[in-house]
Design a protein around this motif. Structure first.
Motif, PDB file in Angstrom:
ATOM      1  N   LEU A 123      54.635   1.265  49.478  1.00 13.06           N
ATOM      2  CA  LEU A 123      54.426   2.474  48.660  1.00 13.06           C
ATOM      3  C   LEU A 123      53.421   3.500  49.259  1.00 13.06           C
ATOM      4  CD1 LEU A 123      54.223   1.091  44.877  1.00 13.06           C
ATOM      5  CD2 LEU A 123      56.190   2.632  46.138  1.00 13.06           C
ATOM      6  N   LEU A 124      52.324   2.623  49.930  1.00 14.91           N
ATOM      7  CA  LEU A 124      51.590   3.370  50.546  1.00 14.91           C
ATOM      8  C   LEU A 124      52.062   3.969  51.852  1.00 14.91           C
ATOM      9  CD1 LEU A 124      48.166   1.059  50.787  1.00 14.91           C
ATOM     10  CD2 LEU A 124      48.641   3.057  49.236  1.00 14.91           C
ATOM     11  N   LYS A 125      52.880   3.535  52.437  1.00 16.50           N
ATOM     12  CA  LYS A 125      53.704   3.979  53.599  1.00 16.50           C
ATOM     13  C   LYS A 125      54.531   5.078  53.221  1.00 16.50           C
ATOM     14  CE  LYS A 125      56.411   2.936  57.784  1.00 16.50           C
ATOM     15  NZ  LYS A 125      57.423   1.999  58.496  1.00 16.50           N
ATOM     16  N   LYS A 126      55.354   5.030  52.106  1.00 18.12           N
ATOM     17  CA  LYS A 126      56.081   6.228  51.676  1.00 18.12           C
ATOM     18  C   LYS A 126      55.376   7.350  51.275  1.00 18.12           C
ATOM     19  CE  LYS A 126      58.978   6.688  47.464  1.00 18.12           C
ATOM     20  NZ  LYS A 126      59.660   6.085  46.281  1.00 18.12           N
ATOM     21  N   HIS A 127      54.072   7.186  50.728  1.00 23.64           N
ATOM     22  CA  HIS A 127      53.477   8.261  50.300  1.00 23.64           C
ATOM     23  C   HIS A 127      52.518   8.847  51.288  1.00 23.64           C
ATOM     24  CE1 HIS A 127      55.100   8.563  46.403  1.00 23.64           C
ATOM     25  NE2 HIS A 127      55.315   7.299  46.213  1.00 23.64           N
ATOM     26  N   TYR A 128      52.512   8.582  52.537  1.00 19.84           N
ATOM     27  CA  TYR A 128      51.548   8.898  53.780  1.00 19.84           C
ATOM     28  C   TYR A 128      50.103   8.564  53.422  1.00 19.84           C
ATOM     29  CZ  TYR A 128      55.822  11.569  54.888  1.00 19.84           C
ATOM     30  OH  TYR A 128      57.032  11.800  55.027  1.00 19.84           O
ATOM     31  N   MET A 129      49.774   7.197  52.701  1.00 16.31           N
ATOM     32  CA  MET A 129      48.510   7.009  52.318  1.00 16.31           C
ATOM     33  C   MET A 129      47.963   5.633  52.893  1.00 16.31           C
ATOM     34  SD  MET A 129      48.765   7.980  48.235  1.00 16.31           S
ATOM     35  CE  MET A 129      47.172   7.311  48.055  1.00 16.31           C
ATOM     36  N   THR A 130      48.639   5.210  54.262  1.00 16.80           N
ATOM     37  CA  THR A 130      47.909   3.843  54.639  1.00 16.80           C
ATOM     38  C   THR A 130      46.655   4.299  55.368  1.00 16.80           C
ATOM     39  OG1 THR A 130      49.279   4.676  56.767  1.00 16.80           O
ATOM     40  CG2 THR A 130      50.373   3.005  55.383  1.00 16.80           C
ATOM     41  N   SER A 131      46.396   5.426  55.588  1.00 17.73           N
ATOM     42  CA  SER A 131      45.305   6.071  56.316  1.00 17.73           C
ATOM     43  C   SER A 131      44.012   5.684  55.074  1.00 17.73           C
ATOM     44  CB  SER A 131      44.999   7.100  56.713  1.00 17.73           C
ATOM     45  OG  SER A 131      45.507   8.386  55.862  1.00 17.73           O
ATOM     46  N   SER A 132      44.278   5.688  53.955  1.00 13.74           N
ATOM     47  CA  SER A 132      43.395   5.257  52.784  1.00 13.74           C
ATOM     48  C   SER A 132      42.793   4.024  52.696  1.00 13.74           C
ATOM     49  CB  SER A 132      43.820   5.858  51.519  1.00 13.74           C
ATOM     50  OG  SER A 132      44.897   4.934  50.982  1.00 13.74           O
ATOM     51  N   ILE A 133      43.273   3.043  53.572  1.00 14.58           N
ATOM     52  CA  ILE A 133      42.749   1.692  53.273  1.00 14.58           C
ATOM     53  C   ILE A 133      41.643   1.500  54.181  1.00 14.58           C
ATOM     54  CG2 ILE A 133      43.400  -0.605  54.104  1.00 14.58           C
ATOM     55  CD1 ILE A 133      46.281   0.090  54.005  1.00 14.58           C
ATOM     56  N   ALA A 136      64.081  10.299  39.255  1.00 16.15           N
ATOM     57  CA  ALA A 136      63.486   9.988  40.728  1.00 16.15           C
ATOM     58  C   ALA A 136      62.403  10.845  40.858  1.00 16.15           C
ATOM     59  CB  ALA A 136      64.449  10.357  41.715  1.00 16.15           C
ATOM     60  N   ALA A 137      62.267  12.182  40.858  1.00 15.39           N
ATOM     61  CA  ALA A 137      61.112  13.036  41.175  1.00 15.39           C
ATOM     62  C   ALA A 137      59.816  12.609  40.173  1.00 15.39           C
ATOM     63  CB  ALA A 137      61.674  14.507  40.851  1.00 15.39           C
ATOM     64  N   ALA A 138      60.198  12.323  39.010  1.00 15.53           N
ATOM     65  CA  ALA A 138      59.070  11.938  37.990  1.00 15.53           C
ATOM     66  C   ALA A 138      58.295  10.522  38.652  1.00 15.53           C
ATOM     67  CB  ALA A 138      59.620  11.817  36.655  1.00 15.53           C
ATOM     68  N   VAL A 139      59.364   9.647  38.974  1.00 23.52           N
ATOM     69  CA  VAL A 139      58.798   8.421  39.519  1.00 23.52           C
ATOM     70  C   VAL A 139      57.808   8.779  40.610  1.00 23.52           C
ATOM     71  CG1 VAL A 139      59.119   6.230  40.641  1.00 23.52           C
ATOM     72  CG2 VAL A 139      60.430   6.976  38.290  1.00 23.52           C
ATOM     73  N   ILE A 140      58.261   9.510  41.532  1.00 25.22           N
ATOM     74  CA  ILE A 140      57.553   9.769  42.891  1.00 25.22           C
ATOM     75  C   ILE A 140      56.316  10.396  42.718  1.00 25.22           C
ATOM     76  CG2 ILE A 140      57.678  11.350  44.835  1.00 25.22           C
ATOM     77  CD1 ILE A 140      60.520  10.726  45.037  1.00 25.22           C
ATOM     78  N   ASP A 141      56.481  11.402  41.542  1.00 23.75           N
ATOM     79  CA  ASP A 141      55.253  12.209  41.313  1.00 23.75           C
ATOM     80  C   ASP A 141      53.979  10.995  40.814  1.00 23.75           C
ATOM     81  OD1 ASP A 141      55.871  14.638  42.141  1.00 23.75           O
ATOM     82  OD2 ASP A 141      56.375  15.182  40.184  1.00 23.75           O
ATOM     83  N   LEU A 177      57.048  15.652  49.864  1.00 23.51           N
ATOM     84  CA  LEU A 177      57.628  15.022  51.012  1.00 23.51           C
ATOM     85  C   LEU A 177      58.444  13.685  50.626  1.00 23.51           C
ATOM     86  CD1 LEU A 177      54.840  15.684  53.827  1.00 23.51           C
ATOM     87  CD2 LEU A 177      57.268  16.784  53.664  1.00 23.51           C
ATOM     88  N   ALA A 178      57.598  12.989  49.411  1.00 19.99           N
ATOM     89  CA  ALA A 178      58.324  11.915  49.199  1.00 19.99           C
ATOM     90  C   ALA A 178      59.670  12.049  48.310  1.00 19.99           C
ATOM     91  CB  ALA A 178      57.380  11.172  48.087  1.00 19.99           C
ATOM     92  N   ARG A 179      59.591  13.304  47.631  1.00 24.27           N
ATOM     93  CA  ARG A 179      60.756  13.805  46.806  1.00 24.27           C
ATOM     94  C   ARG A 179      61.908  13.953  47.889  1.00 24.27           C
ATOM     95  NH1 ARG A 179      57.791  17.499  44.321  1.00 24.27           N
ATOM     96  NH2 ARG A 179      56.769  16.989  42.613  1.00 24.27           N
ATOM     97  N   ASP A 180      61.583  14.633  48.873  1.00 26.44           N
ATOM     98  CA  ASP A 180      62.593  15.085  49.975  1.00 26.44           C
ATOM     99  C   ASP A 180      63.258  13.791  50.650  1.00 26.44           C
ATOM    100  OD1 ASP A 180      62.093  17.941  49.407  1.00 26.44           O
ATOM    101  OD2 ASP A 180      60.808  17.987  51.293  1.00 26.44           O
TER     102      ASP A 180
END
Length: 226
Positions: A213-223, A174-179, A142-145
């Motif tokens: 970055l957390l928002k970009k990768h859908y990870m804000t809920s991990s806080i 770009a894809a490698a950076v996202i991963d 999703l981040a790559r897209d």
């Protein structure tokens, strides 16, 4: 598009190459994602076998074409998996369901099924499922897209030959950076058990950049709540 071919209660038939009819009573269900008519034309599938199978046909579109069913499927599988693992039925956040609807599910319902079971196993005793509980491959895709494709460059060949495409270096990078970002954030937030202040200190990033970055990768809920 997957084609289901079904023969219902074939009571009397003649084996291929045989002269005597055989009486039987059974139901045969066959499934394929191939174009069997085209394969017959190309000599890759038996013409007589296709017509023995081709009684009733059902066409099932891929999951990405009927995403309105994802919520019902999610509720069903989450309830089923929780029952199998002897735990209370999990809820899920709006962000979790949002990720499920954004993803294109190349593996169709089977991939959704496996991803939900992995999420339930990952969350353990927690009552809610979050995007961070989904496989890292889904969040990374999703981040790559979300990264716009590079502008075409007429001076650079973008294929090895006529059959295999080759990505631009910028797109590959770009894809490698996202991963890498997604893997790094997953590991650091797990390491600090959701303490974002400690994570920011360890990462060497500014608070604003880390939250972005957390928002970009859908990870804000991990806080973790402080």
């Amino acid at each position: 598009q997957k084609t289901f071919l079904r023969v219902i209660q074939e009571r009397r038939f003649r084996p291929v190459g045989g002269r005597k009819e055989v009486i039987s009573n059974f139901s045969l269900v066959a499934a394929t994602n191939r174009n069997l008519d085209k394969m017959v034309q190309n000599g890759q599938f038996r013409h007589d076998l296709l017509h023995r199978l081709k009684t009733i046909q059902l066409f099932l579109p891929p999951l990405r074409d009927h995403k309105e069913d994802i919520m019902a499927l999610t509720q069903h599988y989450v309830s089923q998996f929780c029952l199998n693992h002897n735990m209370p039925v999990k809820g899920y956040t709006p962000e979790f369901f949002g990720v499920l609807k954004q993803y294109n599910w190349p593996g169709n319902v089977r991939e959704l099924n496996q991803s939900l079971e992995l999420a339930i196993t990952s969350v353990g005793a927690g009552p809610l499922l979050y995007p961070k509980d989904l496989p890292i491959e889904i969040r990374a895709q999703l981040a790559r897209d979300s990264v716009p494709p590079p502008a075409p460059d007429n001076l650079m060949q973008n294929s090895i030959d006529n059959e295999q495409s080759f990505p631009f270096l910028e797109k590959f990078r770009a894809a490698a950076v996202i991963d890498a970002e997604c893997a790094y954030l997953t590991k650091i937030m797990k390491h600090v058990e959701g303490n974002v202040t400690t994570a920011i200190s360890l990462s060497g990033l500014s608070r604003a950049r880390f939250y972005a970055l957390l928002k970009k990768h859908y990870m804000t809920s991990s806080i973790r709540s402080q």
